[in-house]
Every structure is written in structure tokens, then in C-alpha cells.
Design a protein around this motif. Structure first.
Motif, PDB file in Angstrom:
ATOM      1  N   ASP A 222      45.016  17.510  60.504  1.00  0.00           N
ATOM      2  CA  ASP A 222      46.076  17.235  60.710  1.00  0.00           C
ATOM      3  C   ASP A 222      45.890  15.738  62.565  1.00  0.00           C
ATOM      4  N   ARG A 226      42.363  17.791  64.224  1.00  0.00           N
ATOM      5  CA  ARG A 226      41.510  19.646  63.369  1.00  0.00           C
ATOM      6  C   ARG A 226      41.623  19.328  62.562  1.00  0.00           C
ATOM      7  N   THR A 228      42.010  21.534  59.034  1.00  0.00           N
ATOM      8  CA  THR A 228      42.832  22.574  58.674  1.00  0.00           C
ATOM      9  C   THR A 228      42.193  23.514  57.159  1.00  0.00           C
ATOM     10  N   GLN A 229      41.429  22.622  56.803  1.00  0.00           N
ATOM     11  CA  GLN A 229      41.105  23.111  55.101  1.00  0.00           C
ATOM     12  C   GLN A 229      39.732  22.574  54.877  1.00  0.00           C
ATOM     13  N   GLU A 251      53.198  18.916  59.009  1.00  0.00           N
ATOM     14  CA  GLU A 251      51.760  19.648  59.768  1.00  0.00           C
ATOM     15  C   GLU A 251      51.230  20.693  58.480  1.00  0.00           C
ATOM     16  N   SER A 254      47.396  26.289  58.073  1.00  0.00           N
ATOM     17  CA  SER A 254      44.977  26.228  57.604  1.00  0.00           C
ATOM     18  C   SER A 254      45.515  27.097  57.325  1.00  0.00           C
ATOM     19  N   VAL A 257      38.398  26.989  56.075  1.00  0.00           N
ATOM     20  CA  VAL A 257      37.330  25.371  55.773  1.00  0.00           C
ATOM     21  C   VAL A 257      36.109  26.572  56.148  1.00  0.00           C
TER      22      VAL A 257
END
Length: 545
Positions: A222, A226, A228-229, A251, A254, A257
Motif C-alpha cells: 500500500d 505496508r 497487505t498480501q 486501498e 488485506s 501474508v
């Protein structure tokens, strides 16, 4: 509120040159992504139509023509979903590494890769011309920008896409594995986003191609940097990424991960490399000369995990110098893994060869010549079994041995694929311990006994080589970082005399490495495609004072 945007990230295992098969897979994955997941777009890897790297196949006009026909087949066959796919595009006499966006029979965008890597294992400037224009297309009301692999490693291509209106940047890749590569990639993507805020979808290939292994690890990051996946490493499949319109723009929602273990990743890379080299080249299975030592033990474990034990043969070839411990440990490992195991003594064959040479060798002392005869007899036996069974011989030499020439040309180097060719000796032990943490298949004595080739009485590796902790440290700095002897001495504390002796061994044995089988690349500087030194060279390190 606008609906969610759904992307299907296709971690594909492509076969280089199999244009028809790769196109079939893309069409099938697109249909699955639309029918079962309602995806708006499927994103395939860099050069998915050809596989990567296609190398000099790109110089053949008929190859490029088939790629264009393959792209047209995707364009006609896929409906109700967009497709991002990599292919080589010939335009006005110039060839480009290209990402195409197709939907319902139309081409929505073409993007020519801007940054062409020409270092390490890459030589794209040999084949492609660099592009210089952004490509942005609309997807369910979202402006999506395209980049290809190396483009994310420099700031300009992503910045150009965002200036052209991109709210989301898709980066398609054929990025090969090396130790800790994933964390390096993620650091670079985070740096791009910090300067050019936009979420990034990174899609990477999986699978083995000759020496290279592609580890996947496709991800979404993102605008805060970060993750998110993150898709699982080394696993082919479709992984969904969902986006929504929020206060800060588009956005990512999530998802899963997956976690990364550096040693586990190296082991998976070896397994993937063996599985795909043998599978894609249609060998019936693998043969390993099992000595009772650590290198052949790790090689056998990798082979069994890659192919299944039913496709693997382990062959113990004892001589009078083979210890009872080696016999016991080799048999114990073969039984633990469930592979076919056989014993073929080399004693009579070696004796007959030495008898044939007795007149020529009269008056000469025994030396490494007789040791090499043993290794070469073993090579002959393994290659005969390979010819008869259709199974590929896996060589068992590690990177430390390959560096200093501690291997016999046409002996233990005989074979078709070198599994641990890029694995230093100390890492061999770590990988073996890791494999035993999954299930105990390598006997503990193999991990604790002093390494030995068992080609003469009471032989150990340290009779001829420095201790492996010293040797591996020297080799990492000299082979992988091109450091000078003086610099290595300052970094390691090893004596200049020892360092120069090691450098001399590396230099003298280039001719052996040039004749070695290909093997899995797991470092940033593997012998072969990465590190290319002349066999005949007058360049020498300065002599010790």
C-alpha cells in the motif's frame, strides 16, 4: 461507494519456448479467474508467453512470429476479464520486452520495458530496445499503470506512470531467486512508493529454468509501504488481490501474508530447480551416487523431495577405503527416504585399470592419479545406469569444492545437473539440519563426522584444504564480492599466505568449472552465468612479501 476491484495474480511456471503450452495456460487461468473468482483483471508474469529467459530464441524470426500469434490467440479467446501478459513485441524493426493489456478482443495498452538489465544473469540489451513512454489504462474506473520487472528497481518508470494518472501500478516480473532476494525486492518497492505514493501489485514467475529458479512471492504493497498480501513462495497458482476506494485513494484490502524463512527458501529453491530441470527435460527420474557423506546426503534428500522416492536411485560404490560407517549411514538414509538403493563395488574395476597402467606408471609414486581413477570409475557406472534407465545423474559437489577444484573432472563431476553447485559447505550443513527438522532422514553421524572423500587411508578434506569456516569466508569475499587478498585478510583475520593459496586454487580450476554440469543458482554470484572468468589468463594476485 464504488465496488471492489479484484485482480488475480498469476504465479505461473512457464516453460521456455513452449509458446503454445504457455498460451494455453494463460487462457485457462484467465477463464478460472473470471468464472470462479469474478476477477476484473488477471496479471501474468514478464514474458509469460515465451518463458524466461528465452535467450537466443529471440533472434529467430519464426519464434517472434509464433509469439505474436500466441498473443492473438489470447486476445480472441479471453472475454469478460482483462489480461496483462508479457511477450516480445516487434515494432518497426525493433524488439521490445512488452506488457500487453487485452480485453474482449481489444488491446487496451502496450508498454515497452524501460530499464533493461545487463548484469549478473541478465543480458536483455542483447535482444531488446528500451521503451520510454508510460502506459496507463482504465479498469473499473481505476487508472492502472504498467511497469516490467527492472523498471521497479529505478525511480523513473513508476514516477512517469503516476504522473500520467496511474492510481495503481502493476509490475510484472521474471525475477530469479537468490538468498534473501525477497526482502531486497520489498525494500526497493518501498523506496519507490516513498517517493511516488501509489499502491503496487508485484507479480512474479515461479519454477526452475536451467540454473535459474523463480520463487514467486507476488505481493501487494500500500501507499504506506505496508505489505497487505504476499503469495507463497515457489507455489504456482492464482492469488486474489482486492482493492476499494478509501479516504486516501485506492486501498488494498488485506489478505494472506505468507512468511519467509531464509534457509527454508534455499531448500525450496533446490527442490524446485531439480523438479523442473528433470520434469521439463523429461527424464525418468534421478540417480545419486551416495557416499555416506554430507554432500550426497543433502543431494539425495532434495531429489527425493523434488521427484518422490519412487523416481530416485541411490547407488553406493565402495572401494577398500570406504568405511563401515559410510556403508551403514548411506543405507540408513536410503531406507529413511524410501528410495531404491543398490551397492556396486568398484574394487575389481579399479584394480584392472591400475594393472593396465602398471607398465606406464612404473617407478612413479602413488598420488592423486590413483584417487581420480576411483572417482572416474564411479562416474562411468553412474552414467551407464543413466543411459539404461533414462534417469539423470545428479552430481554432489558443493560451491566450496567447485571454487577450489576439490573435485574430479569426469569423475564425481560426471552428471547432468549439479544440485548444490552454488551452496557453500557450511550452508550444506545448515540445509541438512533444516531438512532433518522436517523429518529425520540424514543420519546424525553424517552431520558430525569430519568430511572425507575416502580415496585413501585416513583421508579428510582438511588434509588438502583450510578449515571450512575459514575457506568459505575467503571464497565469499573473493568469488562473490571481488575483494582483494589484503581486504580479505583485514575482514577475516586469515593469513595472506592462506588467502593467496585459496585464490590460486580458484584461478587454476576455472577449466574444471567450465566443464561442470549446470546447477541451481542460490547466490548473487554463481559460477557460470554470473561469474565469467577466462580459463587462460596472465592476471595474478600480487605475491606475498
Amino acid at each position: 461507494m464504488a465496488r471492489e476491484l479484484v485482480l488475480a495474480l498469476a504465479q505461473m511456471n512457464c516453460l521456455v519456448g513452449d509458446i503454445s503450452g504457455n498460451v494455453d495456460k494463460i487462457i485457462e487461468l484467465a477463464a478460472t479467474a473470471r468464472r470462479e473468482h469474478g476477477a476484473d483483471l488477471i496479471v501474468c508474469p514478464e514474458l509469460a508467453i515465451t518463458g524466461y529467459p528465452p535467450e537466443d530464441l529471440l533472434l529467430r524470426p519464426e519464434f517472434i512470429e509464433r509469439c505474436e500469434k500466441g498473443l492473438e490467440r489470447i486476445r480472441r479467446a479471453v472475454g469478460g476479464i482483462g489480461v496483462v501478459v508479457g511477450f516480445p513485441h516487434l515494432s518497426k524493426g525493433e524488439l521490445y520486452n512488452t506488457a500487453a493489456v487485452l480485453r474482449d478482443g481489444e488491446t487496451l495498452a502496450l508498454y515497452h520495458k524501460h530499464l533493461l538489465p545487463n548484469y549478473s544473469v541478465f543480458d536483455e540489451k542483447r535482444y531488446f530496445r528500451a521503451g520510454n513512454r508510460p502506459a496507463v489504462f482504465e479498469l473499473a474506473g481505476v487508472q492502472v499503470g504498467l511497469t516490467v520487472c527492472e523498471d521497479i528497481w529505478g525511480p523513473a518508470p513508476m514516477a512517469q506512470a503516476v504522473r500520467a494518472g496511474a492510481q495503481l501500478v502493476v509490475n510484472i516480473n521474471a525475477s530469479p531467486f537468490h538468498f534473501d532476494k525477497q526482502s531486497h525486492r520489498e525494500t526497493v518497492i518501498r523506496e519507490r512508493i516513498a517517493v511516488t505514493p501509489a499502491p503496487v501489485v508485484y507479480v512474479n514467475m515461479v519454477g526452475g529454468q536451467d540454473e535459474l529458479v523463480f520463487d514467486g512471492g507476488s505481493l501487494v504493497m500500500d501507499v504506506q509501504g505496508r505489505i497487505t498480501q504476499r503469495a507463497p513462495a515457489f507455489e504456482e497458482g492464482l492469488y486474489l488481490a482486492r482493492f476499494r476506494h478509501g479516504r486516501s485513494g485506492l486501498e488494498p484490502i488485506s489478505g494472506e501474508v505468507s512468511q519467509i524463512d531464509p534457509i527454508a527458501s534455499v531448500y525450496q529453491a533446490l527442490v524446485t530447480g531439480v523438479r523442473d530441470y528433470i520434469g521439463k527435460n523429461r527424464f525418468a527420474g534421478a540417480i545419486v551416487g551416495l557416499s555416506g557423506g554430507i554432500d550426497s546426503a543433502l543431494t539425495l534428500a532434495v531429489a527425493a523431495d523434488a521427484l518422490g522416492p519412487q523416481r530416485v536411485m541411490a547407488v553406493m560404490m565402495p572401494s577398500p577405503y570406504t568405511s563401515g560407517m559410510s556403508h551403514e549411514d548411506a543405507q540408513a538414509q536410503a531406507q529413511a527416504l524410501g528410495v531404491h538403493y543398490s551397492t556396486i563395488s568398484i574394487t575389481d574395476t579399479v584394480n584392472s585399470i591400475e594393472a593396465a597402467l602398471a607398465q606406464e606408471f612404473r617407478g612413479a609414486a602413488r598420488d592423486t592419479t590413483e584417487e581420480n581413477i576411483q572417482a572416474r570409475v564411479r562416474g562411468v557406472l553412474l552414467m551407464a545406469l543413466s543411459n539404461k534407465t533414462g534417469k539423470l545423474v545428479l552430481t554432489t559437489g558443493n560451491k566450496t569444492e567447485m571454487a577450489v577444484g576439490y573435485a574430479t573432472l569426469y569423475g564425481d563431476m560426471a552428471g547432468g545437473f549439479a544440485v548444490i553447485k552454488d551452496v557453500p559447505k557450511l550452508l550444506v550443513y545448515k540445509l541438512s539440519r533444516y531438512r532433518n527438522s522436517l523429518s529425520p532422514v540424514i543420519p546424525e553421524r553424517v552431520l558430525t563426522r569430519p568430511p572425507t572423500a575416502e580415496l585413501r587411508d585416513n583421508q579428510t578434506d582438511q588434509d588438502s584444504l583450510p578449515p571450512y569456516d575459514v575457506l568459505d569466508a575467503i571464497l565469499e569475499l573473493y568469488v562473490e564480492q571481488d575483494r582483494s587478498a589484503e581486504d580479505i585478510a583485514r575482514s577475516t583475520g586469515a593469513s595472506l599466505k592462506t588467502i593467496r593459496e585459496v585464490i590460486g586454487m580458484v584461478t587454476r580450476n576455472e577449466y574444471k568449472r567450465r566443464q561442470a554440469a549446470p546447477g541451481v543458482r542460490i547466490s548473487q554470484r554463481a559460477f557460470g552465468r554470473d561469474r565469467r572468468y577466462p580459463i587462460t589468463s596472465g592476471f595474478k594476485e600480487p605475491r606475498a612479501d
